[in-house]
Scaffold this motif. Structure first.
Motif, PDB file in Angstrom:
ATOM      1  N   THR A 140       0.777  -1.356   0.006  1.00 52.34           N
ATOM      2  CA  THR A 140       0.080  -0.146   0.064  1.00 52.34           C
ATOM      3  C   THR A 140       0.916   1.216   0.061  1.00 52.34           C
ATOM      4  O   THR A 140       0.512   2.140  -0.749  1.00 52.34           O
ATOM      5  N   VAL A 141       1.939   1.323   0.758  1.00 53.40           N
ATOM      6  CA  VAL A 141       2.668   2.556   0.903  1.00 53.40           C
ATOM      7  C   VAL A 141       4.063   2.244   0.883  1.00 53.40           C
ATOM      8  O   VAL A 141       4.667   1.014   1.255  1.00 53.40           O
ATOM      9  N   MET A 142       4.786   2.991   0.222  1.00 52.27           N
ATOM     10  CA  MET A 142       6.446   2.871   0.130  1.00 52.27           C
ATOM     11  C   MET A 142       6.946   4.205   0.841  1.00 52.27           C
ATOM     12  O   MET A 142       6.625   5.169   0.180  1.00 52.27           O
ATOM     13  N   LEU A 143       7.752   4.190   1.808  1.00 51.32           N
ATOM     14  CA  LEU A 143       8.384   5.265   2.461  1.00 51.32           C
ATOM     15  C   LEU A 143       9.873   5.006   2.176  1.00 51.32           C
ATOM     16  O   LEU A 143      10.591   4.212   2.544  1.00 51.32           O
ATOM     17  N   ARG A 144      10.420   6.011   1.327  1.00 48.79           N
ATOM     18  CA  ARG A 144      11.885   6.279   0.988  1.00 48.79           C
ATOM     19  C   ARG A 144      12.730   6.827   2.089  1.00 48.79           C
ATOM     20  O   ARG A 144      12.378   7.799   2.373  1.00 48.79           O
ATOM     21  N   GLU A 145      13.291   5.762   2.752  1.00 51.98           N
ATOM     22  CA  GLU A 145      14.100   6.231   4.036  1.00 51.98           C
ATOM     23  C   GLU A 145      14.908   7.430   3.698  1.00 51.98           C
ATOM     24  O   GLU A 145      15.332   8.107   4.511  1.00 51.98           O
ATOM     25  N   ALA A 146      15.703   7.509   2.519  1.00 51.52           N
ATOM     26  CA  ALA A 146      16.700   8.669   2.000  1.00 51.52           C
ATOM     27  C   ALA A 146      16.166   9.906   2.249  1.00 51.52           C
ATOM     28  O   ALA A 146      16.761  10.874   2.266  1.00 51.52           O
ATOM     29  N   ASP A 147      14.419   9.875   1.788  1.00 55.39           N
ATOM     30  CA  ASP A 147      13.911  11.020   1.824  1.00 55.39           C
ATOM     31  C   ASP A 147      13.740  11.906   3.024  1.00 55.39           C
ATOM     32  O   ASP A 147      13.200  12.927   3.173  1.00 55.39           O
ATOM     33  N   ILE A 148      13.606  10.831   4.154  1.00 55.22           N
ATOM     34  CA  ILE A 148      13.315  11.127   5.590  1.00 55.22           C
ATOM     35  C   ILE A 148      14.594  11.877   5.925  1.00 55.22           C
ATOM     36  O   ILE A 148      15.761  11.384   5.938  1.00 55.22           O
ATOM     37  N   ARG A 153      15.519  10.067  10.938  1.00 49.84           N
ATOM     38  CA  ARG A 153      15.392   8.575  10.407  1.00 49.84           C
ATOM     39  C   ARG A 153      14.860   7.318  11.644  1.00 49.84           C
ATOM     40  O   ARG A 153      14.242   6.677  11.514  1.00 49.84           O
ATOM     41  N   ASN A 154      15.824   7.494  12.655  1.00 49.50           N
ATOM     42  CA  ASN A 154      15.542   6.651  13.700  1.00 49.50           C
ATOM     43  C   ASN A 154      14.100   6.924  14.348  1.00 49.50           C
ATOM     44  O   ASN A 154      13.719   5.852  14.786  1.00 49.50           O
ATOM     45  N   ALA A 155      13.909   8.236  14.511  1.00 53.32           N
ATOM     46  CA  ALA A 155      12.631   8.607  15.312  1.00 53.32           C
ATOM     47  C   ALA A 155      11.620   7.957  14.178  1.00 53.32           C
ATOM     48  O   ALA A 155      10.375   7.437  14.701  1.00 53.32           O
ATOM     49  N   ALA A 156      11.677   8.017  12.896  1.00 51.43           N
ATOM     50  CA  ALA A 156      10.566   7.401  12.044  1.00 51.43           C
ATOM     51  C   ALA A 156      10.522   6.058  11.893  1.00 51.43           C
ATOM     52  O   ALA A 156       9.279   5.518  12.131  1.00 51.43           O
ATOM     53  N   SER A 157      11.630   5.257  12.095  1.00 52.36           N
ATOM     54  CA  SER A 157      11.566   3.801  12.586  1.00 52.36           C
ATOM     55  C   SER A 157      10.797   3.613  13.812  1.00 52.36           C
ATOM     56  O   SER A 157       9.775   2.628  13.817  1.00 52.36           O
ATOM     57  N   ASP A 158      11.206   3.945  14.943  1.00 56.50           N
ATOM     58  CA  ASP A 158      10.530   4.033  16.279  1.00 56.50           C
ATOM     59  C   ASP A 158       8.861   4.455  16.060  1.00 56.50           C
ATOM     60  O   ASP A 158       8.084   3.776  16.523  1.00 56.50           O
ATOM     61  N   PHE A 159       8.682   5.511  15.360  1.00 52.78           N
ATOM     62  CA  PHE A 159       7.340   5.767  15.232  1.00 52.78           C
ATOM     63  C   PHE A 159       6.502   4.765  14.388  1.00 52.78           C
ATOM     64  O   PHE A 159       5.279   4.628  14.963  1.00 52.78           O
ATOM     65  N   ILE A 160       6.933   4.211  13.452  1.00 53.07           N
ATOM     66  CA  ILE A 160       6.140   3.232  12.824  1.00 53.07           C
ATOM     67  C   ILE A 160       6.129   2.114  13.485  1.00 53.07           C
ATOM     68  O   ILE A 160       4.788   1.615  13.779  1.00 53.07           O
ATOM     69  N   LYS A 161       7.059   1.587  14.290  1.00 50.20           N
ATOM     70  CA  LYS A 161       6.787   0.378  15.015  1.00 50.20           C
ATOM     71  C   LYS A 161       5.946   0.760  16.443  1.00 50.20           C
ATOM     72  O   LYS A 161       5.053  -0.113  16.849  1.00 50.20           O
ATOM     73  N   SER A 162       6.023   1.866  16.713  1.00 51.52           N
ATOM     74  CA  SER A 162       5.268   2.070  18.178  1.00 51.52           C
ATOM     75  C   SER A 162       3.423   2.510  17.618  1.00 51.52           C
ATOM     76  O   SER A 162       2.784   2.273  18.424  1.00 51.52           O
ATOM     77  N   HIS A 163       3.444   2.648  16.363  1.00 47.42           N
ATOM     78  CA  HIS A 163       1.794   2.809  15.905  1.00 47.42           C
ATOM     79  C   HIS A 163       0.945   1.888  15.274  1.00 47.42           C
ATOM     80  O   HIS A 163      -0.132   1.894  15.255  1.00 47.42           O
ATOM     81  N   VAL A 164       1.729   0.905  14.816  1.00 42.65           N
ATOM     82  CA  VAL A 164       1.155  -0.241  14.165  1.00 42.65           C
ATOM     83  C   VAL A 164       0.579  -1.321  15.293  1.00 42.65           C
ATOM     84  O   VAL A 164       1.237  -1.371  16.268  1.00 42.65           O
TER      85      VAL A 164
END
Length: 173
Positions: A140-148, A153-164
């Protein structure tokens, strides 16, 4: 952190897209790979066991031509067709916002806003520089890490894990 916001495109393109589609089709779901190459593997066993004559050689050649056709011609053709004919908004610049309620994708060039709820995701992979979020078998969604932004970047990874919903969603990174 309440949200993470950055600019990107909705889907990968070019060689990145080809690599991801190849992985998704033949590695993540190995059934097609197994079914495609099993007849070719069986031909090797039969040749080693001494089952070889002119008639069987034609069958063996067909068993080897099929996977080669699937991997090198049909796959390339379908990917190129999709890249050429996909919705233009998928490769347009957009703003992604990771929020408590989900992922918001705003595509101003097409006056399009998409919202993906965290509860809808069943599997998340981090491969080839992308977070690939699936709803069952559909990416459904592709989030390109290089654009974060690098500092997020670390916060985005943690954010995803904490919200699913970890009871429903398999996170593989």
């Amino acid at each position: 952190m309440d949200y993470i916001k950055y600019k990107t495109t909705l889907k990968a393109s070019g060689d990145e897209y080809k690599k991801i589609v190849f992985w998704n089709r033949f590695v993540r779901n190995p059934v097609e790979t197994i079914l495609t190459w099993t007849p070719a593997a069986i031909t090797i066993v039969l040749i080693v066991l001494g089952f070889l004559n002119t008639y069987l050689a034609v069958i063996y050649a067909a068993c080897w031509a099929y996977p080669i056709y699937i991997f090198f011609f049909q796959f390339k053709s379908s990917v190129n067709y999709h890249l050429k004919n996909r919705e233009a908004s998928e490769s347009a610049p957009c703003t992604i916002t990771l929020m408590d309620s989900g992922i918001l994708a705003e595509i101003p060039d097409y006056d399009k806003t998409l919202n993906y709820e965290w509860d809808s995701f069943t599997t998340i992979y981090k491969k080839f520089g992308y977070y690939m979020l699936f709803e069952n078998s559909k990416m459904t969604v592709m989030l390109r890490e290089a654009d974060i932004p690098e500092n997020q970047r670390n916060a985005a990874s943690d954010f995803i894990k904490s919200h699913v919903d970890m009871n429903k969603c398999k996170v593989l990174f």
